[in-house]
Design a protein around this motif. Sequence first.
Motif, PDB file in Angstrom:
ATOM      1  N   UNK A   1     -44.737   9.557  12.928  1.00 57.09           N
ATOM      2  CA  UNK A   1     -44.725   8.123  13.242  1.00 57.09           C
ATOM      3  C   UNK A   1     -45.949   7.392  12.685  1.00 57.09           C
ATOM      4  N   UNK A   2     -46.856   8.139  12.029  1.00 56.33           N
ATOM      5  CA  UNK A   2     -48.126   7.536  11.612  1.00 56.33           C
ATOM      6  C   UNK A   2     -47.944   6.266  10.787  1.00 56.33           C
ATOM      7  N   UNK A   3     -46.964   6.251   9.923  1.00 51.03           N
ATOM      8  CA  UNK A   3     -46.771   5.106   9.032  1.00 51.03           C
ATOM      9  C   UNK A   3     -45.666   4.163   9.482  1.00 51.03           C
ATOM     10  N   UNK A   4     -45.196   4.325  10.722  1.00 50.37           N
ATOM     11  CA  UNK A   4     -44.185   3.404  11.244  1.00 50.37           C
ATOM     12  C   UNK A   4     -44.868   2.084  11.607  1.00 50.37           C
ATOM     13  N   UNK A   5     -44.389   0.992  11.057  1.00 46.32           N
ATOM     14  CA  UNK A   5     -45.077  -0.298  11.207  1.00 46.32           C
ATOM     15  C   UNK A   5     -45.128  -0.770  12.653  1.00 46.32           C
ATOM     16  N   UNK A   6     -44.021  -0.601  13.393  1.00 41.90           N
ATOM     17  CA  UNK A   6     -43.988  -1.063  14.784  1.00 41.90           C
ATOM     18  C   UNK A   6     -44.893  -0.206  15.661  1.00 41.90           C
ATOM     19  N   UNK A   7     -44.801   1.112  15.520  1.00 42.04           N
ATOM     20  CA  UNK A   7     -45.632   2.018  16.321  1.00 42.04           C
ATOM     21  C   UNK A   7     -47.112   1.778  16.028  1.00 42.04           C
ATOM     22  N   UNK A   8     -47.437   1.565  14.762  1.00 44.67           N
ATOM     23  CA  UNK A   8     -48.826   1.290  14.395  1.00 44.67           C
ATOM     24  C   UNK A   8     -49.289  -0.028  15.014  1.00 44.67           C
ATOM     25  N   UNK A   9     -48.434  -1.035  14.999  1.00 46.14           N
ATOM     26  CA  UNK A   9     -48.800  -2.336  15.562  1.00 46.14           C
ATOM     27  C   UNK A   9     -49.023  -2.251  17.073  1.00 46.14           C
ATOM     28  N   UNK A  10     -48.152  -1.513  17.751  1.00 54.63           N
ATOM     29  CA  UNK A  10     -48.308  -1.338  19.202  1.00 54.63           C
ATOM     30  C   UNK A  10     -49.602  -0.583  19.495  1.00 54.63           C
ATOM     31  N   UNK A  11     -49.839   0.493  18.743  1.00 54.95           N
ATOM     32  CA  UNK A  11     -51.047   1.283  18.939  1.00 54.95           C
ATOM     33  C   UNK A  11     -52.315   0.491  18.690  1.00 54.95           C
ATOM     34  N   UNK A  12     -52.329  -0.257  17.604  1.00 50.48           N
ATOM     35  CA  UNK A  12     -53.516  -1.065  17.281  1.00 50.48           C
ATOM     36  C   UNK A  12     -53.749  -2.143  18.330  1.00 50.48           C
ATOM     37  N   UNK A  13     -52.678  -2.736  18.841  1.00 47.51           N
ATOM     38  CA  UNK A  13     -52.839  -3.739  19.892  1.00 47.51           C
ATOM     39  C   UNK A  13     -53.479  -3.108  21.120  1.00 47.51           C
ATOM     40  N   UNK A  14     -52.956  -1.973  21.555  1.00 50.01           N
ATOM     41  CA  UNK A  14     -53.484  -1.316  22.750  1.00 50.01           C
ATOM     42  C   UNK A  14     -54.941  -0.914  22.561  1.00 50.01           C
ATOM     43  N   UNK A  15     -55.274  -0.354  21.416  1.00 55.48           N
ATOM     44  CA  UNK A  15     -56.619   0.189  21.221  1.00 55.48           C
ATOM     45  C   UNK A  15     -57.647  -0.893  20.918  1.00 55.48           C
ATOM     46  N   UNK A  16     -57.285  -1.868  20.104  1.00 54.28           N
ATOM     47  CA  UNK A  16     -58.287  -2.845  19.662  1.00 54.28           C
ATOM     48  C   UNK A  16     -58.206  -4.190  20.381  1.00 54.28           C
ATOM     49  N   UNK A  17     -57.063  -4.490  21.027  1.00 54.97           N
ATOM     50  CA  UNK A  17     -56.924  -5.780  21.700  1.00 54.97           C
ATOM     51  C   UNK A  17     -56.967  -5.679  23.208  1.00 54.97           C
ATOM     52  N   UNK A  18     -57.040  -4.464  23.743  1.00 50.32           N
ATOM     53  CA  UNK A  18     -57.108  -4.281  25.202  1.00 50.32           C
ATOM     54  C   UNK A  18     -58.557  -4.343  25.634  1.00 50.32           C
ATOM     55  N   UNK A  19     -58.959  -5.453  26.186  1.00 52.02           N
ATOM     56  CA  UNK A  19     -60.345  -5.647  26.608  1.00 52.02           C
ATOM     57  C   UNK A  19     -60.426  -5.556  28.117  1.00 52.02           C
ATOM     58  N   UNK A  20     -60.807  -4.398  28.627  1.00 56.87           N
ATOM     59  CA  UNK A  20     -60.949  -4.281  30.077  1.00 56.87           C
ATOM     60  C   UNK A  20     -61.897  -3.128  30.411  1.00 56.87           C
ATOM     61  N   UNK A  21     -62.648  -3.332  31.468  1.00 59.76           N
ATOM     62  CA  UNK A  21     -63.482  -2.265  32.013  1.00 59.76           C
ATOM     63  C   UNK A  21     -62.731  -1.626  33.172  1.00 59.76           C
ATOM     64  N   UNK A  22     -62.766  -0.305  33.194  1.00 59.98           N
ATOM     65  CA  UNK A  22     -62.025   0.398  34.237  1.00 59.98           C
ATOM     66  C   UNK A  22     -62.914   0.866  35.374  1.00 59.98           C
ATOM     67  N   UNK A  23     -64.184   0.478  35.339  1.00 58.58           N
ATOM     68  CA  UNK A  23     -65.083   0.900  36.426  1.00 58.58           C
ATOM     69  C   UNK A  23     -66.256  -0.070  36.483  1.00 58.58           C
TER      70      UNK A  23
END
Length: 305
Positions: free
Chosen positions: A283-305
Motif C-alpha cells: 500500500x506504500x504507493x497508494x495515493x489515498x492510503x498515503x494521504x490518510x497516513x500523512x494527515x494523521x501523522x503530520x496534521x494531528x496536533x494534540x498532546x496526549x499527556x
Amino acid sequence: MLYDLTKLKTFIVVVKEKSFSKASMKLGISQPAITQQIKYLESYFNTKVIVRKKSGIGLTKEGEKILNIALKLEKNLYSYRKEIAHNICYEEPIEIVCSRVVEKFILPRIFPRLTKEVYANLSYYAANSLQAIKDLQDPHKENVRIALVESPIFKENIIYREWLEDEIILASTKPLPRIIKVENLFSCEWVNLTLGDKEFVAIRSYLKKLEIDIDKLKVAMQFETYEQIKEFLLQDSSKNKNYMAFLPYLHIKEELQNKKIYYAKVRGLNLKRKIYLAILKQERNDSIIESIGDFLIFDTKMRLY
C-alpha cells in the motif's frame, strides 16, 4: 527542474524532527533511504543543505533558503489537498482498525476533519494490537487498510510509522506525594503489574533499570484490560487500602481531574509509549492510503499527556 516532491517532503520532515532516525520513523522508510534523498537534493542544488551537530541536525544558509521554498510548495499542495483527493477515482470503503485508546480518545477528535478533507468513505473499529495486525493482513478483510496500534508486531510485509506519543502514569486510589521514592513502591498493593507482555514490556524495562525486583511487589489483583483496572480502582477508592497500577493517562484523565483517582511520578521513572500507524508494504504507493497516513501523522496536533 526538481519535480520529485517526495525528496523535498523528506527534507522538511528531517528538519522538523531534527533527526534522520526520527524522520525515518515518521515516514516509514529506512534511514539509508533518508540519507540518499538528502544527498540527491544536495547534488541537485550543488550545495550542502544539512550539517550534523551533537544536538541533532542544522541547516546551512543555502539549506534555509531551500527549506523556505519547500515549505511554500507544501503549503500550496495542502491547500489543494481536498480538491486533489476528491478527483482520485476511488470510492471503496476503507476501515481503520485501532487500539481502544485511539478509538475512544483520539479518533473522535480528528475523524470529522479527516473524512471531510481527505477521504469520506472511512470507518474505524477497535481491537488489541495483535488482532489489529492480523486483521490488516487478513485477505478476507480487504477493507482494513490501516492499523493504529501501541505495540508494533514486526512482520516483513508491514510498514510502521510513528504517530503520537502517550504517557503511562502511576495511578493510585489514595492521594500520594507528587513525586515518590522507589522504596515507597513496596508499601502499597499493586493491580495488574503484568497485564500483557506487549503493554508492560517498557514498564518492566524501566523498573529493572531502577533495580526494582518486581517479584517483591505485592500484586493483589490481575485484570485483562485497562478499563477493568480503572473500574477496580474507582470501586476501591473509598476503602482503606491504597492500590496502585500503571495506566495510560488518557484512560483516567477525567477521573484525575475529578480527583476520583490520583497519580504520582516515580523519581527516575519516565514512561512514554509510541502509537504507530501500520500499513501493508504493497500500500506504500497508494495515493489515498498515503494521504490518510500523512494527515494523521503530520496534521494531528494534540498532546496526549
